[in-house]
Design a protein around this motif. Structure first.
Motif, PDB file in Angstrom:
ATOM      1  N   PHE A 188       0.798  -1.367  -0.020  1.00 52.20           N
ATOM      2  CA  PHE A 188       0.018   0.020   0.087  1.00 52.20           C
ATOM      3  C   PHE A 188       0.861   1.394  -0.155  1.00 52.20           C
ATOM      4  N   PRO A 189       0.924   1.945  -0.986  1.00 48.54           N
ATOM      5  CA  PRO A 189       1.499   3.330  -1.082  1.00 48.54           C
ATOM      6  C   PRO A 189       1.048   4.180  -0.190  1.00 48.54           C
ATOM      7  N   LEU A 190       1.845   4.902   0.707  1.00 49.31           N
ATOM      8  CA  LEU A 190       1.478   5.915   1.456  1.00 49.31           C
ATOM      9  C   LEU A 190       1.416   7.455   0.607  1.00 49.31           C
ATOM     10  N   GLU A 191       0.328   7.594  -0.060  1.00 46.79           N
ATOM     11  CA  GLU A 191       0.362   8.852  -0.707  1.00 46.79           C
ATOM     12  C   GLU A 191      -0.486   9.921  -0.256  1.00 46.79           C
ATOM     13  N   GLU A 192      -1.284   9.736   1.014  1.00 40.37           N
ATOM     14  CA  GLU A 192      -1.872  10.764   1.714  1.00 40.37           C
ATOM     15  C   GLU A 192      -0.998  11.373   2.839  1.00 40.37           C
ATOM     16  N   GLU A 193      -1.631  12.466   3.364  1.00 36.43           N
ATOM     17  CA  GLU A 193      -0.972  12.979   4.546  1.00 36.43           C
ATOM     18  C   GLU A 193      -1.259  12.052   5.880  1.00 36.43           C
ATOM     19  N   VAL A 194      -2.285  11.733   5.708  1.00 39.75           N
ATOM     20  CA  VAL A 194      -3.127  10.845   6.859  1.00 39.75           C
ATOM     21  C   VAL A 194      -3.594   9.634   6.350  1.00 39.75           C
ATOM     22  N   ILE A 195      -3.317   8.516   6.783  1.00 39.47           N
ATOM     23  CA  ILE A 195      -3.795   7.130   6.382  1.00 39.47           C
ATOM     24  C   ILE A 195      -4.250   6.537   7.411  1.00 39.47           C
ATOM     25  N   HIS A 196      -5.559   6.122   7.375  1.00 45.28           N
ATOM     26  CA  HIS A 196      -6.290   5.387   8.360  1.00 45.28           C
ATOM     27  C   HIS A 196      -6.297   3.916   8.116  1.00 45.28           C
ATOM     28  N   GLY A 198      -7.571  -0.067   9.075  1.00 46.65           N
ATOM     29  CA  GLY A 198      -8.660  -0.862   9.875  1.00 46.65           C
ATOM     30  C   GLY A 198      -9.542  -1.638   8.832  1.00 46.65           C
ATOM     31  N   ARG A 199     -10.779  -2.072   9.465  1.00 45.49           N
ATOM     32  CA  ARG A 199     -11.666  -3.095   8.726  1.00 45.49           C
ATOM     33  C   ARG A 199     -12.648  -2.024   8.252  1.00 45.49           C
ATOM     34  N   HIS A 200     -12.878  -0.944   8.643  1.00 46.70           N
ATOM     35  CA  HIS A 200     -13.830  -0.153   7.986  1.00 46.70           C
ATOM     36  C   HIS A 200     -13.638   0.467   6.752  1.00 46.70           C
ATOM     37  N   SER A 201     -14.701   0.295   5.778  1.00 51.63           N
ATOM     38  CA  SER A 201     -14.744   0.807   4.350  1.00 51.63           C
ATOM     39  C   SER A 201     -14.231   2.092   4.185  1.00 51.63           C
ATOM     40  N   GLN A 202     -14.315   3.007   5.027  1.00 54.52           N
ATOM     41  CA  GLN A 202     -13.695   4.453   5.232  1.00 54.52           C
ATOM     42  C   GLN A 202     -12.388   4.515   5.190  1.00 54.52           C
ATOM     43  N   CYS A 203     -11.673   3.576   5.576  1.00 56.33           N
ATOM     44  CA  CYS A 203     -10.436   3.504   5.829  1.00 56.33           C
ATOM     45  C   CYS A 203      -9.649   3.778   4.474  1.00 56.33           C
ATOM     46  N   GLU A 204      -8.293   4.343   4.705  1.00 53.35           N
ATOM     47  CA  GLU A 204      -7.607   4.513   3.314  1.00 53.35           C
ATOM     48  C   GLU A 204      -6.924   3.197   2.951  1.00 53.35           C
ATOM     49  N   ILE A 205      -6.639   2.258   4.092  1.00 51.91           N
ATOM     50  CA  ILE A 205      -6.102   1.081   3.981  1.00 51.91           C
ATOM     51  C   ILE A 205      -7.388  -0.043   4.703  1.00 51.91           C
ATOM     52  N   VAL A 206      -7.681  -0.894   4.003  1.00 52.57           N
ATOM     53  CA  VAL A 206      -8.703  -1.731   4.585  1.00 52.57           C
ATOM     54  C   VAL A 206      -8.241  -3.001   4.738  1.00 52.57           C
ATOM     55  N   LEU A 207      -8.113  -3.690   5.710  1.00 54.54           N
ATOM     56  CA  LEU A 207      -7.721  -5.164   6.080  1.00 54.54           C
ATOM     57  C   LEU A 207      -8.868  -5.788   6.337  1.00 54.54           C
ATOM     58  N   ARG A 215     -11.448   1.019  12.893  1.00 55.50           N
ATOM     59  CA  ARG A 215     -10.474   2.025  12.629  1.00 55.50           C
ATOM     60  C   ARG A 215      -9.361   1.835  13.759  1.00 55.50           C
ATOM     61  N   HIS A 216      -8.270   1.232  13.150  1.00 50.75           N
ATOM     62  CA  HIS A 216      -7.285   0.707  14.248  1.00 50.75           C
ATOM     63  C   HIS A 216      -6.349   1.475  14.436  1.00 50.75           C
ATOM     64  N   LEU A 217      -5.619   2.142  13.788  1.00 48.19           N
ATOM     65  CA  LEU A 217      -4.704   3.112  13.864  1.00 48.19           C
ATOM     66  C   LEU A 217      -4.553   4.343  12.603  1.00 48.19           C
ATOM     67  N   LYS A 218      -3.829   5.030  12.765  1.00 46.24           N
ATOM     68  CA  LYS A 218      -3.394   5.928  11.700  1.00 46.24           C
ATOM     69  C   LYS A 218      -2.126   6.185  11.672  1.00 46.24           C
ATOM     70  N   ILE A 219      -1.716   6.351  10.196  1.00 45.53           N
ATOM     71  CA  ILE A 219      -0.316   7.010   9.789  1.00 45.53           C
ATOM     72  C   ILE A 219      -0.322   8.164   9.432  1.00 45.53           C
ATOM     73  N   CYS A 220       0.712   9.047   9.865  1.00 45.52           N
ATOM     74  CA  CYS A 220       0.645  10.514   9.428  1.00 45.52           C
ATOM     75  C   CYS A 220       2.020  11.072   9.177  1.00 45.52           C
ATOM     76  N   ARG A 221       2.028  11.965   7.981  1.00 45.82           N
ATOM     77  CA  ARG A 221       3.292  12.232   7.404  1.00 45.82           C
ATOM     78  C   ARG A 221       3.712  13.347   8.505  1.00 45.82           C
ATOM     79  N   MET A 222       4.832  13.089   8.877  1.00 43.65           N
ATOM     80  CA  MET A 222       5.670  14.369   9.746  1.00 43.65           C
ATOM     81  C   MET A 222       6.895  14.565   9.153  1.00 43.65           C
ATOM     82  N   GLY A 223       6.913  15.741   8.524  1.00 42.59           N
ATOM     83  CA  GLY A 223       7.856  16.266   7.873  1.00 42.59           C
ATOM     84  C   GLY A 223       8.080  15.207   6.775  1.00 42.59           C
ATOM     85  N   SER A 224       9.564  14.850   6.526  1.00 44.04           N
ATOM     86  CA  SER A 224       9.854  13.591   5.578  1.00 44.04           C
ATOM     87  C   SER A 224       9.627  12.456   6.194  1.00 44.04           C
ATOM     88  N   GLY A 225       9.089  12.201   7.351  1.00 40.14           N
ATOM     89  CA  GLY A 225       8.999  10.887   7.832  1.00 40.14           C
ATOM     90  C   GLY A 225       7.265  10.857   7.926  1.00 40.14           C
TER      91      GLY A 225
END
Length: 267
Positions: A188-196, A198-207, A215-225
């Motif tokens: 799953f490429p990380l193309e958004e600033e915030v990626i949720h 989880g199992r919910h259909s509204q998540c950017e990455i659905v498992l 909605r288990h976790l979110k990954i947020c861009r922090m500067g270049s990381g």
């Protein structure tokens, strides 16, 4: 009269009895109650302030969402005012006046709801009601008719782009690779600033992992990381086998949720 009772009176006036004594519909006051619960559950204590979320996304079944959506922003404004007044009464601090969103989602059962919250200091919410009216509202000296006459459209601006620009010519691309679990092998490429995630259909990455929260976790861009942030999941989040709530990620880190193990990669 309590804040909740005043909210219910205004809501009944706004919807002209559509929801009264109808057990088959989700009542507007129930949304208000759940928003307060979400606010209290997600408060963050600093040295001198207690911060509460200023963004609330409410997911409803389409049968509950439709009659509310037909009234546009008017209902959202009243929800925002109610949450703001409850927060101020408890001495909480908002990054801005609360922004309320209603979303139609048929993975949510009728008469139920799912609420997602966030802290976003780039949100701007304008009620555009005069100061005299706001003072009367906070004191409880108002009428539903005055509220409808003086309150105008809720306006909110989207979040600003706070991401540090990549160095010119740099083509690095971050992605998550699923190493173990039902989705093993997926990338799953990380193309958004915030990626949720989880199992919910509204998540950017659905498992497809039954042990992963909606909605288990979110990954947020922090500067270049990137930073991983557990969203109060049932089974928790582990980073490199250590239980965490929020942590900076580096390439090669392994995130473990439910049966799923995924790693942050960079091309």
């Amino acid at each position: 009269m309590s804040l909740l009772a005043r909210f219910e009176e205004v809501a009944e006036h706004l919807f002209t009895g559509v929801f009264k004594k109808n057990a088959d519909r989700l009542q507007p006051v129930e949304i208000a109650k759940e928003l307060v619960k979400a606010m209290l559950k997600n408060k963050q204590v600093s040295i001198s302030q207690v911060y509460v979320p200023n963004v609330y996304r409410v997911f409803l079944h389409s049968s509950d969402w439709s009659p509310l959506a037909s009234f546009g922003d008017a209902f959202l404004i009243e929800l925002s005012k109610y949450i703001y007044a409850e927060g101020q009464r408890s001495g909480f601090t908002f990054l801005s006046k609360p922004s309320i969103e209603l979303h139609s989602d048929d993975t949510v059962k009728p008469c139920e709801m799912f609420i997602e919250v966030d802290f976003d200091d780039s949100i701007e919410v304008n009620w555009e009601a005069d100061e005299e009216y706001d003072e009367k509202y906070s004191e409880g000296n108002y009428s539903p008719e005055a509220w409808r006459d003086q309150t105008t459209i809720l306006q909110s601006t989207g979040p600003l782009n706070l991401v540090e620009p990549l160095e010119q010519g740099r083509k690095s691309q971050y992605f998550l690779e699923i190493l173990e679990g039902p989705d093993q092998g997926k990338r799953f490429p990380l193309e958004e600033e915030v990626i949720h995630i989880g199992r919910h259909s509204q998540c950017e990455i659905v498992l497809n992992d039954v042990e992963v929260s909606r909605r288990h976790l979110k990954i947020c861009r922090m500067g270049s990381g990137w930073e991983v942030d557990d969203l109060g999941s049932t089974n928790g989040t582990r980073l490199n086998s250590q239980r965490i709530t929020k942590q900076i990620l580096v390439p090669g880190d392994r995130i473990e949720i439910g049966q799923t193990v995924m790693a942050l990669r960079r091309e």
